[in-house]
Design a protein around this motif. Structure first.
Motif, PDB file in Angstrom:
ATOM      1  N   TRP A  72       0.737  -1.287   0.205  1.00  0.00           N
ATOM      2  CA  TRP A  72       0.111   0.121  -0.595  1.00  0.00           C
ATOM      3  C   TRP A  72       1.064   1.152   0.052  1.00  0.00           C
ATOM      4  O   TRP A  72       0.107   2.350  -0.487  1.00  0.00           O
ATOM      5  N   GLN A  73       2.085   0.878   0.549  1.00  0.00           N
ATOM      6  CA  GLN A  73       3.278   2.627   0.517  1.00  0.00           C
ATOM      7  C   GLN A  73       3.580   2.320  -0.916  1.00  0.00           C
ATOM      8  O   GLN A  73       3.618   3.570  -1.119  1.00  0.00           O
ATOM      9  N   LYS A  74       3.625   1.273  -1.430  1.00  0.00           N
ATOM     10  CA  LYS A  74       4.248   1.738  -3.191  1.00  0.00           C
ATOM     11  C   LYS A  74       2.793   2.032  -3.900  1.00  0.00           C
ATOM     12  O   LYS A  74       3.298   2.881  -4.805  1.00  0.00           O
ATOM     13  N   MET A  75       1.834   1.921  -3.428  1.00  0.00           N
ATOM     14  CA  MET A  75       0.429   2.290  -4.798  1.00  0.00           C
ATOM     15  C   MET A  75       0.717   3.510  -4.105  1.00  0.00           C
ATOM     16  O   MET A  75       0.189   4.649  -4.806  1.00  0.00           O
ATOM     17  N   LEU A  76       0.256   3.715  -2.612  1.00  0.00           N
ATOM     18  CA  LEU A  76       0.269   5.572  -2.642  1.00  0.00           C
ATOM     19  C   LEU A  76       1.528   6.449  -3.898  1.00  0.00           C
ATOM     20  O   LEU A  76       1.111   7.636  -4.087  1.00  0.00           O
ATOM     21  N   ALA A  77       3.066   5.649  -3.642  1.00  0.00           N
ATOM     22  CA  ALA A  77       3.861   6.458  -3.733  1.00  0.00           C
ATOM     23  C   ALA A  77       3.186   6.278  -6.069  1.00  0.00           C
ATOM     24  O   ALA A  77       3.682   7.446  -6.839  1.00  0.00           O
ATOM     25  N   PHE A  78       2.742   5.316  -5.945  1.00  0.00           N
ATOM     26  CA  PHE A  78       3.035   5.472  -7.813  1.00  0.00           C
ATOM     27  C   PHE A  78       1.639   6.597  -8.094  1.00  0.00           C
ATOM     28  O   PHE A  78       1.528   6.843  -8.891  1.00  0.00           O
ATOM     29  N   ALA A  79       0.749   6.269  -6.657  1.00  0.00           N
ATOM     30  CA  ALA A  79      -0.284   7.542  -7.349  1.00  0.00           C
ATOM     31  C   ALA A  79       0.229   9.033  -6.992  1.00  0.00           C
ATOM     32  O   ALA A  79      -0.485   9.745  -8.100  1.00  0.00           O
ATOM     33  N   SER A  80       1.341   9.332  -6.244  1.00  0.00           N
ATOM     34  CA  SER A  80       1.634  10.789  -6.769  1.00  0.00           C
ATOM     35  C   SER A  80       2.288  10.550  -7.588  1.00  0.00           C
ATOM     36  O   SER A  80       2.396  12.046  -7.906  1.00  0.00           O
ATOM     37  N   ILE A  81       3.011   9.839  -8.253  1.00  0.00           N
ATOM     38  CA  ILE A  81       3.781   9.688  -8.941  1.00  0.00           C
ATOM     39  C   ILE A  81       2.988  10.119 -10.436  1.00  0.00           C
ATOM     40  O   ILE A  81       3.200  10.279 -11.375  1.00  0.00           O
ATOM     41  N   SER A  82       1.821   9.515 -10.914  1.00  0.00           N
ATOM     42  CA  SER A  82       0.916   9.372 -12.310  1.00  0.00           C
ATOM     43  C   SER A  82       0.743  11.205 -12.329  1.00  0.00           C
ATOM     44  O   SER A  82       0.643  11.264 -13.168  1.00  0.00           O
ATOM     45  N   THR A  83       0.332  11.601 -10.555  1.00  0.00           N
ATOM     46  CA  THR A  83      -0.163  13.064 -10.822  1.00  0.00           C
ATOM     47  C   THR A  83       0.500  13.614 -11.281  1.00  0.00           C
ATOM     48  O   THR A  83       0.644  14.989 -11.806  1.00  0.00           O
ATOM     49  N   LYS A  84       2.051  14.176 -10.450  1.00  0.00           N
ATOM     50  CA  LYS A  84       2.972  14.982 -10.791  1.00  0.00           C
ATOM     51  C   LYS A  84       4.181  14.340 -12.019  1.00  0.00           C
ATOM     52  O   LYS A  84       3.794  15.735 -12.628  1.00  0.00           O
ATOM     53  N   ALA A  85       3.833  13.273 -12.825  1.00  0.00           N
ATOM     54  CA  ALA A  85       3.918  13.365 -14.096  1.00  0.00           C
ATOM     55  C   ALA A  85       3.031  13.939 -14.938  1.00  0.00           C
ATOM     56  O   ALA A  85       3.823  14.665 -15.990  1.00  0.00           O
ATOM     57  N   ALA A  86       2.040  13.726 -15.134  1.00  0.00           N
ATOM     58  CA  ALA A  86       0.852  14.204 -15.917  1.00  0.00           C
ATOM     59  C   ALA A  86       1.306  15.699 -15.389  1.00  0.00           C
ATOM     60  O   ALA A  86       0.998  16.813 -16.516  1.00  0.00           O
ATOM     61  N   ILE A  87       1.239  16.734 -15.038  1.00  0.00           N
ATOM     62  CA  ILE A  87       1.155  17.813 -14.313  1.00  0.00           C
ATOM     63  C   ILE A  87       2.606  18.423 -14.965  1.00  0.00           C
ATOM     64  O   ILE A  87       2.951  19.788 -15.567  1.00  0.00           O
ATOM     65  N   MET A  88       3.276  17.918 -15.139  1.00  0.00           N
ATOM     66  CA  MET A  88       4.753  17.580 -15.757  1.00  0.00           C
ATOM     67  C   MET A  88       4.904  18.077 -16.858  1.00  0.00           C
ATOM     68  O   MET A  88       5.198  19.094 -17.867  1.00  0.00           O
ATOM     69  N   ILE A  89       4.240  17.184 -17.296  1.00  0.00           N
ATOM     70  CA  ILE A  89       3.487  17.054 -19.146  1.00  0.00           C
ATOM     71  C   ILE A  89       3.186  18.257 -19.003  1.00  0.00           C
ATOM     72  O   ILE A  89       3.210  18.925 -20.558  1.00  0.00           O
ATOM     73  N   LEU A  90       2.477  18.217 -18.500  1.00  0.00           N
ATOM     74  CA  LEU A  90       1.445  19.799 -18.327  1.00  0.00           C
ATOM     75  C   LEU A  90       2.109  21.125 -19.027  1.00  0.00           C
ATOM     76  O   LEU A  90       2.678  22.068 -19.943  1.00  0.00           O
ATOM     77  N   VAL A  91       3.376  21.136 -18.446  1.00  0.00           N
ATOM     78  CA  VAL A  91       4.526  22.438 -17.645  1.00  0.00           C
ATOM     79  C   VAL A  91       5.274  22.740 -19.127  1.00  0.00           C
ATOM     80  O   VAL A  91       5.401  22.949 -19.767  1.00  0.00           O
ATOM     81  N   VAL A  92       5.600  20.888 -19.672  1.00  0.00           N
ATOM     82  CA  VAL A  92       6.030  20.415 -20.592  1.00  0.00           C
ATOM     83  C   VAL A  92       5.778  21.592 -21.506  1.00  0.00           C
ATOM     84  O   VAL A  92       6.534  22.230 -22.635  1.00  0.00           O
ATOM     85  N   SER A  93       4.603  20.964 -21.862  1.00  0.00           N
ATOM     86  CA  SER A  93       3.601  21.324 -23.506  1.00  0.00           C
ATOM     87  C   SER A  93       3.673  22.596 -23.216  1.00  0.00           C
ATOM     88  O   SER A  93       3.888  23.786 -24.218  1.00  0.00           O
ATOM     89  N   VAL A  94       3.315  23.209 -21.755  1.00  0.00           N
ATOM     90  CA  VAL A  94       3.355  24.561 -21.876  1.00  0.00           C
ATOM     91  C   VAL A  94       5.077  25.881 -22.744  1.00  0.00           C
ATOM     92  O   VAL A  94       4.889  26.480 -23.601  1.00  0.00           O
ATOM     93  N   LEU A  95       5.998  25.243 -21.515  1.00  0.00           N
ATOM     94  CA  LEU A  95       6.987  25.609 -22.401  1.00  0.00           C
ATOM     95  C   LEU A  95       7.101  25.004 -23.934  1.00  0.00           C
ATOM     96  O   LEU A  95       7.732  26.436 -24.601  1.00  0.00           O
ATOM     97  N   ARG A  96       7.041  24.286 -24.418  1.00  0.00           N
ATOM     98  CA  ARG A  96       7.647  24.415 -25.990  1.00  0.00           C
ATOM     99  C   ARG A  96       5.738  24.536 -26.954  1.00  0.00           C
ATOM    100  O   ARG A  96       6.414  24.343 -27.616  1.00  0.00           O
ATOM    101  N   ASP A  97       5.683  25.023 -25.892  1.00  0.00           N
ATOM    102  CA  ASP A  97       4.053  25.781 -26.794  1.00  0.00           C
ATOM    103  C   ASP A  97       3.436  24.280 -28.026  1.00  0.00           C
ATOM    104  O   ASP A  97       3.141  24.681 -28.698  1.00  0.00           O
ATOM    105  N   ASP A  98       3.609  23.273 -27.536  1.00  0.00           N
ATOM    106  CA  ASP A  98       3.107  22.053 -28.254  1.00  0.00           C
ATOM    107  C   ASP A  98       1.509  21.437 -27.487  1.00  0.00           C
ATOM    108  O   ASP A  98       1.570  20.666 -26.686  1.00  0.00           O
ATOM    109  N   TRP A  99       0.628  21.534 -28.088  1.00  0.00           N
ATOM    110  CA  TRP A  99      -0.726  21.009 -27.046  1.00  0.00           C
ATOM    111  C   TRP A  99      -1.143  19.799 -27.657  1.00  0.00           C
ATOM    112  O   TRP A  99      -1.757  18.715 -26.928  1.00  0.00           O
ATOM    113  N   MET A 100      -0.201  18.829 -28.266  1.00  0.00           N
ATOM    114  CA  MET A 100      -0.256  17.670 -28.961  1.00  0.00           C
ATOM    115  C   MET A 100      -0.070  16.824 -27.269  1.00  0.00           C
ATOM    116  O   MET A 100      -0.673  16.037 -26.651  1.00  0.00           O
TER     117      MET A 100
END
Lengths: 88, 93
Positions: free
Chosen positions: A28-56
């Motif tokens: 369950w500690q692993k699941m918790l960490a994975f949930a955190s990783i998935s949210t953080k990675a998705a937000i980072m992808i959004l930031v990168v898309s703003v940075l590169r101005d690429d909405w795909m």
């Protein structure tokens, strides 16, 4: 430039749950960490898309936000049911 | 002005992230970590997305969709994980 630095801070924040998922054996500690990783990675992808101005790329981030969390929820149910069955 | 505000929102979100993530390394119970992590992750991520929305307002449909799915899914996932991780102990007793 500032957005680059903010992205580095986000990568540092992403390393903490990754370390936790690597060193902890409790599922369950692993699941918790994975949930955190998935949210953080998705937000980072959004930031990168703003940075590169690429909405795909941004669309990929939003899909991960909605579908990835749903998949984690189903996975948690499966793990619980499996542990119930194995314990009898 | 708007640029500074958006950087402030993103910085605040990253502070939230660190604040919620550091207790993961400690030896507390899963439920304690889950509560802090869910609250801090959801609020921090929403703050970051609001910052991005201020930066590029033309892409608002996508970012609003991200905001809504964050607000709904993360709270629901928190409840489901808490239910799944705690029901085993209550069966044993």
């Amino acid at each position: 430039m500032i957005l680059n630095l903010l992205l580095f801070a986000m990568i540092a924040a992403l390393l903490i749950p990754m370390y936790e998922a690597w060193q902890d054996d409790d599922i369950w500690q692993k699941m918790l960490a994975f949930a955190s990783i998935s949210t953080k990675a998705a937000i980072m992808i959004l930031v990168v898309s703003v940075l590169r101005d690429d909405w795909m790329i941004g669309v990929v981030g939003v899909i991960i936000l909605s579908v990835g969390n749903a998949a984690l929820m189903l996975l948690a149910q499966v793990i619980k049911r499996m542990s119930d069955v194995l314990q009898g | 002005m708007i640029n500074a505000l958006s950087y402030f929102c993103i910085g605040l979100g990253i502070i939230f992230w660190f604040w919620g993530t550091f207790p993961l390394l400690g030896d507390r119970s899963v439920l304690f970590k889950l509560h802090g992590l869910t609250v801090a992750d959801t609020l921090g991520s929403m703050s970051i997305i609001v910052g991005l929305l201020l930066k590029i307002p033309s892409e608002w449909p996508l970012l609003i969709l991200a905001l809504i799915s964050l607000a709904m899914w993360n709270t629901m996932l928190g409840y489901v994980l808490a239910y799944c991780s705690s029901s085993k102990e209550s069966h044993d007793r």
